[in-house]
Design an enzyme around this catalytic site. Sequence first.
Site, PDB file in Angstrom:
ATOM      1  CG  HIS A  69      18.333  39.902  13.111  1.00 52.24           C
ATOM      2  ND1 HIS A  69      16.956  39.676  13.614  1.00 52.24           N
ATOM      3  CD2 HIS A  69      19.043  39.914  14.105  1.00 52.24           C
ATOM      4  CE1 HIS A  69      17.101  39.097  14.824  1.00 52.24           C
ATOM      5  NE2 HIS A  69      18.412  39.246  15.242  1.00 52.24           N
ATOM      6  CG  ASN A  98      13.721  39.925  11.879  1.00 54.38           C
ATOM      7  OD1 ASN A  98      14.627  39.689  12.733  1.00 54.38           O
ATOM      8  ND2 ASN A  98      13.716  39.590  10.761  1.00 54.38           N
ATOM      9  CG  HIS A 199      24.091  39.289  22.756  1.00 51.46           C
ATOM     10  ND1 HIS A 199      23.802  37.900  22.749  1.00 51.46           N
ATOM     11  CD2 HIS A 199      23.443  39.303  21.494  1.00 51.46           C
ATOM     12  CE1 HIS A 199      22.928  37.547  21.875  1.00 51.46           C
ATOM     13  NE2 HIS A 199      22.701  38.604  20.945  1.00 51.46           N
TER      14      HIS A 199
END
Length: 327
Positions: A69, A98, A199
């Site tokens: 991010h 976020n 993930h």
Amino acid sequence: MAANFDLAILVTCALLLAGACRGAPDTELQVGYYQDTCPKAEGIVRAAVSDAVAEDAGIGAGLIRLLFHDCFVQGCDASVLLDPTKKNPFPEKLGAPNVHSLRGFEAIDAAKFALEDACPGVVSCADVVAFAARDASYLLSGYRVDFDMPAGRFDGRRSNASDTVPSLPAPSANLAQLIDNFAAKGLDAEDMVVLSGAHSVGHARCSSFAGDRLGDGADIDPSFARSLRRRCNDTSEAEDPTVSQDLVTPAELDGQFYRNVLKGRVLLASDAALMETKEAARMVRESAGVSGRWEKKFGQAMVKMAGIEVKKAGRRGEIRTNCRLVN
């Protein structure tokens, strides 16, 4: 010809302040960058990450996500760490992708505090984020994801919540959108598939997938969908419950994510999208193996991602004393 060639070299070296003639330019990331200026730097970060992950494995997943991010918005410059201030009330960490999903800030603070004690003003917060993601990957993978992380980044001064949505891939993205999003950052389709393996750790809020994955027509394993509906309809603990992204090995960074993709047992539409073409599905099947191939590629892709739009010293870059505030 020789005289002209020598003159060209002298002119180039003068323009680069002789940096190129000594070897790699100062702005190039290097393994062992702090060997002379702060030799214990990487060990200090590793200790802070190890302590945090021992207390809560979810922090490790958060640190990996934090690098992603950070790098996808304004480059790998620790801009995601900046807190709101009067002059900048809406930094990146308050952006929609976020604000309710990022973790690991305290682990970065702990590492930076120790670094400032050991070698003040030397190690950038951007490098701390990159080292922390590497160390978290190593720990959560049972030491199978093992790679060197080059350093030499500087910290950025710009951080704006409005930059997050256009830069970060949406959980509802299809394959073409994912490929375009990664290509905009200099990463190819294989990098995208390999990095999606992150993930296999962490959680997702029901609001990030329920609308796309739990309605009619979604390509998802029926029994998996039923279990997700039960979990997402249970608001006894929170209004927006969270679910482990990998229910098989939820605290391990491994290839199980890809086996889940093949079985239609993933949370996000963007994860299911990895089966949209034969070529992407081939990459998924290769990553689902247990040979260690994915682990090696994941480390390589992490290094590549951690080199996105790094800042130079000067007007756009600095070494922050406090990772949450510009100097």
